[in-house]
Scaffold this active site. Structure first.
Site, PDB file in Angstrom:
ATOM      1  N   ASP A 259      69.651  41.878  93.476  1.00  0.00           N
ATOM      2  CA  ASP A 259      69.864  42.491  92.170  1.00  0.00           C
ATOM      3  C   ASP A 259      68.573  42.594  91.364  1.00  0.00           C
ATOM      4  O   ASP A 259      67.817  41.622  91.248  1.00  0.00           O
ATOM      5  CB  ASP A 259      70.896  41.650  91.391  1.00  0.00           C
ATOM      6  CG  ASP A 259      71.134  42.165  89.997  1.00  0.00           C
ATOM      7  OD1 ASP A 259      71.659  43.279  89.876  1.00  0.00           O
ATOM      8  OD2 ASP A 259      70.776  41.459  89.026  1.00  0.00           O
ATOM      9  N   GLU A 292      67.769  46.451  94.786  1.00  0.00           N
ATOM     10  CA  GLU A 292      67.929  47.250  93.578  1.00  0.00           C
ATOM     11  C   GLU A 292      66.639  47.089  92.794  1.00  0.00           C
ATOM     12  O   GLU A 292      66.256  45.960  92.462  1.00  0.00           O
ATOM     13  CB  GLU A 292      69.113  46.789  92.727  1.00  0.00           C
ATOM     14  CG  GLU A 292      69.279  47.667  91.490  1.00  0.00           C
ATOM     15  CD  GLU A 292      70.095  47.014  90.381  1.00  0.00           C
ATOM     16  OE1 GLU A 292      70.628  47.755  89.545  1.00  0.00           O
ATOM     17  OE2 GLU A 292      70.177  45.778  90.337  1.00  0.00           O
TER      18      GLU A 292
END
Length: 605
Positions: A259, A292
């Site tokens: 993330d 990401e």
């Protein structure tokens, strides 16, 4: 390996059980003394060895323990494998060898076959609930299930990005063995399973590291979630590298999604960690690493990472489908078809160009030399739905035919597709931002959520802001659980049939030949229409023409085998020089007689 094999990652910290004895280790550089309290008994002093407090005592699996700091504060183990209650309570000694694996010889699946399905574990009823629905996902044509973060967070409900104990699956979803059984069930069905991990911050409640290891954080860098984690320190780097290896080796996950890594201040750690993963995973076993990264940095993808979420692709498709141009969508509002063409041909749209949304700062690096499979393409995900004030899905924001044309483009293009839970039957259920914080923090989150949208015209007055769902309300979580597929609803049935058909085409015709695939270019052929071509690894050429607008556009296509048309007669219309509105058409041909499509508009930017 044989049936019933054991897997355990030997961590250099936390609790390691051997028979009826357990070794406890804690890095606590700010403490002069630390003790461990087992099952509420008397504190057992720990010895400082090489900067780590350690002791080995009689203690079997199942025991509850906490570390006692010099001032008497009892804290959970930051490397806890499980919590007895919640984040503030005792940790539990877990013997990872107790679970007997059914599929110890599983070696995974090639990245080219990946069709990701992102889901929230709580919305699926926890680990056991997910396991019970994997058969439906396999039948759909999904090959990889991706769990939103499961690291222990405060309360019963959370998106997962407020986790504070990265090694402990949240008990709201089930036990460690429930999670392992879920992984086993996925492998029973020839599915891979991915986990979303968060290494850029800790949640706002239950993070005790500052009390005994303040050096874990930087005082000079702030993130949207608080002080930055200090990845300059070897102890910090080791902590998170071990976490990645723990999920891959002990729990047998097939991949990780990292993330918001742009918030990690030392990006070299990413490559260091990924290289260690590659060295550690068993020979022949296929494990996949996905980033990401808001900065569109391509260099990691040239190394040990398989792919990155392509936010650019989502944003430009959303502009074309929903017509929105506020916030970051402003960067895609002009010449959206040209931008989509660049996404299909080169991956990132922003490759160093200035971003108006970011005040003119350049964003991204060149990506055209990367293969199409280095990018994960999606029409929806948890962020892009849930970060809207009312969590609306694209189903409610765009014409159904336009969405279906975009789905066809997404699922047939060589980039790796990701589907968000419920998307396959056109779910209209919102996915809202939800938490279960203590009253004080709940009020702060509620206020912050409303202030976040105050700059939007639609929420400029307090009455409008008050309509934004309360993140801490039980109802907000319940409303975010997708409604079941309705076999009597024609729209549900139509959309599900479309997904099944497209994924079957991808499985049979496209995925087997994605290794070595390369772009042959893409161009805009109208204000909302593009054509893109790729040569696949077997030499065939895949051509996709998509018109997401409401007007037909001029285009030409020579005769070639039609692979798919999103509306009947679209292929014939294209042969006559017209690409109908709200339509995607795909062809596949031998390279020597590849499809040639030309329109009135020029090439990608």
């Amino acid at each position: 390996m044989t049936m019933g094999a054991e897997f355990a990652r030997q961590l250099p910290f936390g609790a390691t059980v051997t028979g009826d004895r357990t070794t406890f280790r804690l890095w606590a550089p700010a403490q002069q003394e630390v003790a461990v309290v087992i099952d509420g008994g008397s504190p057992v002093a720990m010895e400082l060895k090489d900067g780590v407090f350690e002791t080995t005592v009689p203690c079997a699996a199942g025991a509850r323990y906490q570390f006692r700091l010099a001032d008497g504060l009892l804290v959970p183990d930051p490397a806890s494998r499980a919590q007895a209650d919640d984040i503030h309570g005792p940790s539990v000694v877990v013997d990872p060898r107790a679970y007997r694996w059914r599929n110890p010889g599983w070696i995974g699946r090639p990245w080219r076959e990946t069709v990701l399905y992102e889901l929230h574990p709580g919305a699926f009823g926890g680990f056991r609930g997910i396991a019970g629905r994997l058969g439906d996902l396999a039948a759909l044509g999904v090959t990889a299930v991706e769990l939103m973060p499961i690291a222990d967070f405060p309360g019963k409900h959370n998106w997962g990005y407020d986790g504070v104990l990265p090694f402990a699956p949240d008990a709201a979803y089930g036990t460690p063995d429930d999670l392992k059984s879920l992984v086993d069930r996925a492998h029973d069905l020839n599915l891979t399973i991915f986990l979303d991990v968060v290494y850029n911050h800790f949640g706002p409640d239950g993070n005790y590291l500052g009390a005994y290891a303040p050096d874990f954080f930087r005082s000079d860098i702030k993130t949207p979630w608080g002080p930055a984690i200090d990845f300059r320190r070897p102890e910090v780097r080791r902590f998170f590298t071990e976490n990645a290896l723990y999920w891959l080796m002990e729990y047998r996950f097939d991949g990780l999604r990292f993330d918001a890594v742009h918030a990690i201040s030392e990006p070299d750690w990413l490559d260091e960690m990924a290289a260690e993963v590659r060295r550690t995973v068993e020979p022949g076993r296929q494990v996949h690493l996905v980033l990401e990264h808001d900065g569109n940095v391509a260099s990691h993808l040239a190394g040990d990472f398989d792919a990155q979420w392509n936010d650019d692709g989502h944003h430009v498709l959303h502009v074309l489908l929903a017509g929105e141009n506020g916030g970051y969508y402003a960067d895609y509002a002009d010449r959206p078809a040209e931008r989509l063409a660049r996404c299909l041909a080169e991956g990132f749209i922003y490759q160093g160009e200035p971003s108006a949304h970011r005040g003119g700062e350049p964003r991204g690096t060149p990506s055209k030399d990367l293969p199409p499979t280095a990018f994960v393409l999606f029409l929806q995900n948890h962020d892009q739905i849930g970060n809207r004030a009312f969590g609306e899905r694209i189903t409610l924001l765009a014409d159904a035919e336009a969405v279906e044309a975009a789905v066809a483009l997404q699922l047939l293009a060589p980039q790796i597709p990701l589907i968000f839970m419920g998307e396959e039957w056109g779910s209209k259920t919102p996915f809202l931002y939800f938490t279960d914080h203590n009253p004080e923090l709940a009020e702060a989150v509620r206020r912050g959520r409303r202030e976040e949208f105050a700059s939007f015209a639609a929420f400029s007055d307090p009455a409008a802001q008050a309509r934004i769902p309360d993140p801490n309300a039980e109802e907000t979580f319940q409303r975010s659980i997708p409604e079941p597929f309705d076999p009597d609803d024609e729209a549900d049935v139509r959309r599900l049939k479309l997904y099944r058909r497209l994924l079957a085409i991808r499985h049979d015709t496209i995925a087997p030949h994605l290794d070595g695939a390369r772009s042959l270019g893409a161009s805009a052929i109208g204000e909302a229409a593009v054509v893109a071509r790729w040569q696949l690894g077997n030499g065939t050429v895949l051509t996709i023409a998509a018109n997401l607008g409401r007007e037909a556009v001029a285009a030409k296509a020579e005769s070639a085998p039609l692979l798919f048309e999103s509306r009947d007669g679209a292929g014939a219309a294209l042969a006559e020089g017209r690409l109908p509105p709200l339509t995607t058409i795909a062809f596949i041909a031998e390279g020597a007689s590849a499809e040639s499509i030309a329109g009135d508009a020029g090439g990608a930017p």
